[in-house]
Scaffold this motif. Structure first.
Motif: not given
Length: 259
Positions: A67-71, A146-152, A175-184, A255-259
């Motif tokens: 996500s690139g989140a920082k101080k 920064a935005i994260t989304m885990g399993y949502g 950046r937006v960082s979205i973690l989830d199950f991989n649909k392979s 998924l990592v997406a940059t605005r």
């Protein structure tokens, strides 16, 4: 082979997008899903640790890092559940930063708030818990670093609208960082996922009296988007760059997406 993690974070309500590329039929109604999350909240964290052998903590750290989140940043964790990613973000942004953890399950937010008090780390005071909908975010344009989304996202009915709103509330260059199950698209990986859901997840959940609640997981992964489709979705709503990473033995994806 990595163990399978169970994560059933909130389903946001709202109409499906007409575009068939990003539309998936919900397995349950939003009311039923909300009731499910409220019901599983007390055992949610224990199940995650048990089913993933603790590996979900590694994947979540990876998601937060991407996500690139920082101080000093103002950051958002969507579908925050019991707060795992929000707590990691809190450590990243520090005392001068701000973390919003948003979820539509009151019980999950209650668990997150209780954990915040129990862990009592000073900088965790920078976290605010908000009850809300992932497709109708109550924040101004360009608000977050920064935005994260885990399993949502897998459980959101209108994925296009959810991504649009993430794009809207994120700052330029963030950046937006979205973690989830991989649909392979690999049949071996897909078979392994379903095998583990049937023979590990559901039996373990049955020990908590939740077998019926977790049987939907397999179909929710089947109805999710592939990594390539997620990249296309991010670019379609306006993100300048999108890259999908398979992790956890390709059972999970980020998924990592940059605005």
């Amino acid at each position: 082979m990595a163990s399978l993690q169970l994560h059933l974070l909130p389903l946001s309500t709202g109409p499906c997008l007409p575009s068939s590329r990003f539309r998936r039929s919900p397995v349950r109604s939003s009311t039923e899903r909300q009731a499910l999350f409220n019901r599983i909240a007390p055992v949610y964290d224990n199940l995650n640790d048990l089913l993933s052998l603790g590996q979900h903590r590694i994947w979540k750290r990876m998601a937060v890092s991407w996500s690139g989140a920082k101080k000093g940043d103002s950051v958002l964790d969507l579908c925050c559940g019991s707060g795992d990613l929000a707590f990691l973000l809190s450590e990243k942004v520090g005392y001068s930063g701000k973390v919003i953890g948003l979820d539509f399950s009151k019980e999950q937010l209650s668990v997150a708030s209780s954990r915040q008090k129990l862990m009592s780390k000073a900088f965790y005071t920078n976290i605010e818990w908000v009850e809300g909908d992932a497709i109708d975010l109550p924040f101004s344009d360009g608000h977050f670093d920064a935005i994260t989304m885990g399993y949502g996202l897998r459980n959101v009915v209108d994925k296009h609208k959810a991504m649009q709103d993430m794009f809207r509330v994120s700052k330029a260059g963030s950046r937006v960082s979205i973690l989830d199950f991989n649909k392979s698209t690999n049949p071996v990986i897909a078979f392994t996922q379903e095998l583990m859901i049937d023979n590990v997840v559901v039996p373990v959940a049955s020990g908590f009296g939740l077998a019926e609640d977790y049987k939907y997981l397999k179909s929710s992964v089947r109805e999710f988007l592939t990594g390539k489709e997620l990249e296309e979705l991010a670019l379609d709503v306006g993100f300048s760059n999108a890259r999908y990473y398979e992790i956890g033995g390709s059972l999970m994806g980020n998924l990592v997406a940059t605005r």
